[in-house]
Write a protein that holds these residues in place. Structure first.
Motif, short mmCIF file in Angstrom:
data_model
loop_
_atom_site.label_atom_id
_atom_site.label_comp_id
_atom_site.label_asym_id
_atom_site.label_seq_id
_atom_site.Cartn_x
_atom_site.Cartn_y
_atom_site.Cartn_z
N GLY A 25 5.27 -15.24 -5.25
CA GLY A 25 5.15 -13.67 -5.71
C GLY A 25 5.43 -12.55 -5.85
N GLU A 26 6.90 -12.32 -6.40
CA GLU A 26 7.23 -11.09 -6.58
C GLU A 26 6.97 -10.25 -7.51
N LEU A 27 7.03 -11.52 -8.54
CA LEU A 27 5.71 -10.72 -9.94
C LEU A 27 4.12 -10.36 -9.56
N SER A 28 4.40 -11.03 -8.09
CA SER A 28 2.65 -10.83 -8.38
C SER A 28 2.43 -9.40 -7.16
N THR A 29 4.19 -8.76 -6.34
CA THR A 29 3.84 -7.74 -6.09
C THR A 29 4.72 -6.68 -7.43
N GLN A 30 5.60 -7.07 -7.50
CA GLN A 30 6.47 -5.94 -8.58
C GLN A 30 5.50 -5.82 -10.30
N LEU A 31 5.01 -6.69 -10.79
CA LEU A 31 4.01 -5.83 -11.88
C LEU A 31 3.36 -5.07 -11.52
N TYR A 32 2.78 -4.49 -10.08
CA TYR A 32 1.57 -3.87 -10.38
C TYR A 32 2.12 -2.11 -9.50
N VAL A 33 3.68 -2.32 -8.72
CA VAL A 33 3.88 -1.29 -7.89
C VAL A 33 3.76 -0.27 -9.22
N PRO A 34 4.42 0.35 -10.01
CA PRO A 34 4.66 0.96 -10.86
C PRO A 34 3.16 1.78 -11.07
N ALA A 35 2.25 0.92 -11.17
CA ALA A 35 0.36 1.12 -11.42
C ALA A 35 -0.38 1.80 -10.29
N LEU A 36 0.54 2.04 -8.67
CA LEU A 36 -0.55 2.23 -7.81
C LEU A 36 -0.80 3.02 -7.61
N SER A 37 -0.44 4.47 -8.61
CA SER A 37 -0.77 5.52 -8.37
C SER A 37 -2.23 5.52 -9.68
N LEU A 38 -1.98 4.69 -10.23
CA LEU A 38 -3.11 4.79 -11.41
C LEU A 38 -4.45 4.69 -10.74
N ILE A 39 -3.85 3.06 -9.59
CA ILE A 39 -4.81 2.30 -9.01
C ILE A 39 -6.38 2.98 -7.89
N ALA A 40 -4.98 4.04 -7.40
CA ALA A 40 -5.64 4.87 -6.08
C ALA A 40 -6.59 6.13 -7.41
N GLY A 41 -5.83 6.89 -8.52
CA GLY A 41 -7.55 7.28 -9.11
C GLY A 41 -8.62 7.07 -10.13
N GLU A 42 -7.96 5.55 -9.82
CA GLU A 42 -9.59 4.70 -10.36
C GLU A 42 -10.33 4.82 -9.09
#
Length: 406
Positions: A25-42
């Motif tokens: 569960g933690e991997l499923s969240t923490q791996l993509y936390v730094p990419a949130l701004s990239l996801i928002a932009g894309e």
């Protein structure tokens, strides 16, 4: 209550699977936390919309445990675990293929429902397999695995996102889900106690949940756990936007900052694992709450002296994660200890409360906006004070009940 004899003969296999299931569960969240701004932009989505994929994940992760926990007490750990992992893999592929933030959010909710099975089954299996005196130490080990994955995952996630794109994160998680399902299918025997039958009717289920939830020992441990987790999730949700804007750092650097802060979690868990038999879980829990109080004090003083900057906002977070490392394993052990025949239910309820409080704090931070770190800090201060108050309140209530019985 005793687990099947063949389980006790292979504690290493069970232990390794428990560790892997715990961190899913933690991997499923923490791996993509730094990419949130990239996801928002894309996806041309607002920060609030992308942040909702975090707190809705936590909400679904918590609620799902209320189903999987008692189901495993009734049907067994293996079938429930395999069903949840199947859902996880399918939903993770949905995240990988999502072309809009709406589809991503829906897939994330389904992913959380699948991921939570590993979390709650790991805690129930620990209670099934290990003698009660060993449970706090084993839980400290599994929580250490979570901490290590949380400390490392943001750095890896930020690097992978910059090199190959954020979708590669979900591709890796899908492969991990398949591997875990295969390992469970071939390497995990049924661990549910032979005389455990679970709860048959909805009315009985609700009554049993109420009995567990209202137990003073459960409340004394589960509420501080959930509130301290909420303080941490307030930072996880707020930092990718508010803290990043304040510091002006890259996605990769933000991942490194996350990892540095969460190293306190790792340090405390190692110490807890080493000291629990000598010091006892209650004293370690108290020490953790004292560190959480120090975090609140340091943050308040730093804000009064310096305003909102890296020294007052970011550095004190290390004290929070350090305190959480003492709180988490000892609070979980204390919450489920009195409920041997309902280990799955108690583990589900404490996990649900933890995730719901984390989701609530994340929602509040998201609703407050990303222009300032002040709302995030205020929410953190409120919940850590509430955590200490809850521990003291229900400790007093337990003593009063004991006096009444005597």
């Amino acid at each position: 209550m005793s687990a099947p004899d063949d389980v006790r003969s292979i504690p290493l296999m069970v232990g390794l699977l428990v560790l892997m299931l715990t961190i899913l569960g933690e991997l499923s969240t923490q791996l993509y936390v730094p990419a949130l701004s990239l996801i928002a932009g894309e996806m041309s989505a607002s920060p609030v919309a992308v942040q909702s994929s975090l707190w809705l994940f936590l909400f679904a992760f918590g609620v799902g445990q209320l189903v999987f926990g008692p189901a495993s007490d009734r049907l067994g750990r293996r079938p429930v675990l395999l069903s949840g992992l199947g859902l996880y893999v399918a939903a993770t592929v949905g995240c990988l293929l999502a072309e809009s933030v709406t589809v991503l959010i829906i897939a994330r909710v389904l992913q959380a429902l699948g991921a939570c099975v590993g979390f709650v089954m790991a805690r129930a299996i620990i209670r099934d397999v290990y003698p009660l005196p060993r449970v706090p130490a084993v839980l400290a080990t599994t929580t250490l695995a979570i901490a290590l994955s949380v400390a490392i995952a943001p750095t890896i996630g930020g690097w992978v996102s910059m090199q190959w794109g954020w979708r590669m994160i979900f591709a890796a998680l899908a492969v991990l889900g398949v591997l875990l399902a295969l390992l469970v299918a071939v390497g995990l025997p049924e661990t549910r106690p032979k005389n455990g039958t679970g709860v048959e009717r909805t009315e009985s289920l609700l009554r049993a949940y109420r009995e567990v939830a209202m137990h003073p020992v459960f409340l004394r441990h589960a509420l501080p756990l959930g509130l301290v987790y909420g303080a941490m999730m307030a930072y996880v949700v707020g930092a990718p936007f508010a803290v990043r804007n304040m510091l002006g750092v890259s996605t990769e650097t933000l991942g490194l900052i996350f990892g540095g802060i969460l190293s306190g979690f790792v340090i405390a868990l190692v110490l807890s694992r080493l000291l629990v038999r000598r010091v006892g879980p209650q004293r370690l829990l108290t020490a953790g709450l004292a560190l959480v109080c120090l975090f609140a004090l340091t943050t308040a003083v730093g804000y009064a002296l310096r305003g909102l900057d890296a020294y007052s906002v970011v550095l004190p977070q290390f004290l929070l994660t350090l305190g959480a490392g003492f709180v988490f394993p000892n609070a979980v052990a204390g919450a489920i200890a009195p409920h041997g025949s309902r280990a799955g239910m108690a583990a589900a309820l404490v996990g649900c409360l933890q995730m719901l409080l984390g989701a609530l704090c994340g929602l509040l931070v998201s609703a407050a906006g990303t222009s300032s770190t002040a709302p995030m800090l205020l929410i953190q201060l409120i919940v850590v004070i509430a955590a200490v108050a809850a521990n003291r309140l229900f400790s007093a209530r337990r003593a009063a009940l004991a006096d009444a019985v005597l």
